[in-house]
Design a protein around this motif. Sequence first.
Motif, short mmCIF file in Angstrom:
data_model
loop_
_atom_site.label_atom_id
_atom_site.label_comp_id
_atom_site.label_asym_id
_atom_site.label_seq_id
_atom_site.Cartn_x
_atom_site.Cartn_y
_atom_site.Cartn_z
N THR A 140 19.11 23.80 19.29
CA THR A 140 18.41 24.96 18.78
C THR A 140 17.00 25.05 19.37
N SER A 141 16.31 23.92 19.45
CA SER A 141 14.96 23.90 20.03
C SER A 141 14.97 24.35 21.48
N PHE A 142 15.93 23.84 22.24
CA PHE A 142 16.04 24.29 23.63
C PHE A 142 16.41 25.77 23.69
N GLY A 143 17.21 26.23 22.72
CA GLY A 143 17.54 27.65 22.67
C GLY A 143 16.34 28.53 22.45
N VAL A 144 15.43 28.10 21.55
CA VAL A 144 14.20 28.86 21.30
C VAL A 144 13.36 28.93 22.57
N HIS A 145 13.21 27.77 23.23
CA HIS A 145 12.43 27.77 24.47
C HIS A 145 13.06 28.65 25.52
N ARG A 146 14.39 28.55 25.69
CA ARG A 146 15.06 29.35 26.71
C ARG A 146 15.00 30.84 26.39
N ALA A 147 14.96 31.18 25.09
CA ALA A 147 14.84 32.59 24.72
C ALA A 147 13.49 33.15 25.18
N LEU A 148 12.41 32.38 24.96
CA LEU A 148 11.09 32.82 25.42
C LEU A 148 11.04 32.84 26.94
N ASP A 149 11.60 31.80 27.55
CA ASP A 149 11.65 31.72 29.01
C ASP A 149 12.38 32.93 29.59
N THR A 150 13.47 33.29 28.95
CA THR A 150 14.27 34.40 29.46
C THR A 150 13.64 35.75 29.17
N THR A 151 12.78 35.81 28.17
CA THR A 151 12.01 37.04 27.98
C THR A 151 11.19 37.35 29.23
N GLY A 152 10.61 36.29 29.80
CA GLY A 152 9.90 36.46 31.07
C GLY A 152 10.81 36.85 32.19
N ALA A 153 12.04 36.27 32.18
CA ALA A 153 13.01 36.61 33.22
C ALA A 153 13.47 38.05 33.10
N MET A 154 13.30 38.65 31.93
CA MET A 154 13.65 40.05 31.75
C MET A 154 12.49 40.97 32.14
N ILE A 155 11.27 40.55 31.80
CA ILE A 155 10.09 41.37 32.09
C ILE A 155 9.79 41.39 33.58
N GLY A 156 9.93 40.24 34.25
CA GLY A 156 9.61 40.15 35.68
C GLY A 156 10.35 41.16 36.53
N PRO A 157 11.68 41.23 36.41
CA PRO A 157 12.41 42.23 37.21
C PRO A 157 12.02 43.66 36.88
N LEU A 158 11.67 43.94 35.61
CA LEU A 158 11.25 45.30 35.26
C LEU A 158 9.96 45.68 35.98
N ILE A 159 9.04 44.72 36.06
CA ILE A 159 7.79 44.98 36.78
C ILE A 159 8.09 45.18 38.27
N PRO A 174 16.83 44.72 41.11
CA PRO A 174 16.13 43.95 40.07
C PRO A 174 16.64 44.20 38.66
N ILE A 175 17.18 45.39 38.38
CA ILE A 175 17.66 45.71 37.04
C ILE A 175 18.86 44.83 36.66
N LEU A 176 19.61 44.37 37.65
CA LEU A 176 20.73 43.48 37.35
C LEU A 176 20.24 42.20 36.68
N ALA A 229 19.25 38.73 31.83
CA ALA A 229 18.21 38.09 31.03
C ALA A 229 18.21 38.59 29.59
N LEU A 230 18.49 39.87 29.38
CA LEU A 230 18.51 40.43 28.03
C LEU A 230 19.60 39.76 27.19
N MET A 257 18.57 36.13 26.53
CA MET A 257 17.50 36.06 25.54
C MET A 257 18.04 36.22 24.12
N LEU A 258 18.93 37.20 23.93
CA LEU A 258 19.46 37.47 22.61
C LEU A 258 20.38 36.36 22.10
N LEU A 259 21.05 35.67 23.00
CA LEU A 259 22.06 34.70 22.59
C LEU A 259 21.64 33.25 22.73
N ALA A 260 20.47 32.97 23.31
CA ALA A 260 20.07 31.58 23.55
C ALA A 260 19.96 30.79 22.25
N VAL A 261 19.27 31.34 21.26
CA VAL A 261 19.11 30.64 19.98
C VAL A 261 20.44 30.55 19.22
#
Length: 393
Positions: free
Chosen positions: A126-145, A245-247, A252-253, A256-260
């Motif tokens: 679960t702890s790794f899931g929380v970290h990966r969720a935050l990590d993947t939030t960045g993986a989602m924002i980066g391609p959008l930028i 990049p949208i792929l 990542a979305l 992010m939703l399923l990591a935890v």
Amino acid sequence: MLLLGVVSMLTDISAEMVSTVLPLYLVYTLGFTPLQYGVVDGIYQGASALVRLVSGFAGDRSGRPKEVAAVGYGLSAVCKLGLLVVGSAFSAIGTLVLIDRSGKGIRTAPRDAMISLSSTPEGMATSFGVHRALDTTGAMIGPLIAFGLLAIAPLAFDSIFLVSFCFAVVGLAVMVLFVDNPKTPAAAVEKAPPVSLREAGRLLRIPGFSRLMVVGSALGLATLSDGFIYLALEKRVDFEATVFPILYVGTALVYMLLAVPAGRLADRVGRGRVFVGGYGLLGGVYGVLLLPSAGWWAIPVALTLLGMYYAATDGVLMAIGSAMSPPSMRGTSLAFLGTATSVARLFASILFGALWVTVGMENAILIFGLGLVAALFVGGVALVRPRDAAGDA
């Protein structure tokens, strides 16, 4: 743990801005062949392998994993500027990618050790899931930028590299200023032998740990990188290259939703079962790519399956390895595990690129699919069993 997640989020914004446009930049702008891209992508996947071992051991021996990880974050940040000046030479780009991924290798094992040492044994996944969720939030924002910058100024890769550098610097600043080294429990310190190369070698004799490395490596050898999966989707569906990049955002979305939830499920029903099941989802991605009549619907299906695969495997693998290793050698043990899988993925990318050139994309995917089925059988026998006291399965 949350601050480490914020650092990873900012760093992943930086990294994914570059990695999401790298296939587009190399194949469509610089004219790299699939084999050349496979070599670069292999470096991207596996170049961190050897330095990960060194950094994991250094973090354990010094007792200061934060400082070791910070070196890696800083090295990757500097490399973002390097992309502005190296030009189109294959060797120069390959070297820069090697240095950048070495930075990732330096930071990964100490960071994951800090996460595991800040977690309870029963809630590790679960702890790794929380970290990966935050990590993947960045993986989602980066391609959008990256997509936004390309929409405003097509082929403005220099702007992407510069903005990526800025995010990397902010992430490094948060790491240096606000993250503290975790404290190993006193009881564990008293029982643990001094950290040494001999003790590191004994990790390979921990019951189940070598088996886990073999399974992870076998599955890694049958794993297509995201870049190749998206290039195959582009060939199948024939969409505009600027959508590339949208792929990454779609994958990542879902991740992010399923990591935890995936981490919690692994802690409850068995981490080995969730891990092996995740690779079964990757097999579903291969199946979509092989369908003769794949249309636009194939894009959301493939991205959803790919995101589910990451949620079920990435942090869960580290949780399995953490449960098998002593706290005093946590960084080293996770480095062994990460190195084995990274090297396997390096060879997988090079092999797939060569197969694409020689036998065609569809046949290459079919070969990897058959390899994945064989690796899943091995993983099922080795990891899917009733949970034991250590909770590693």
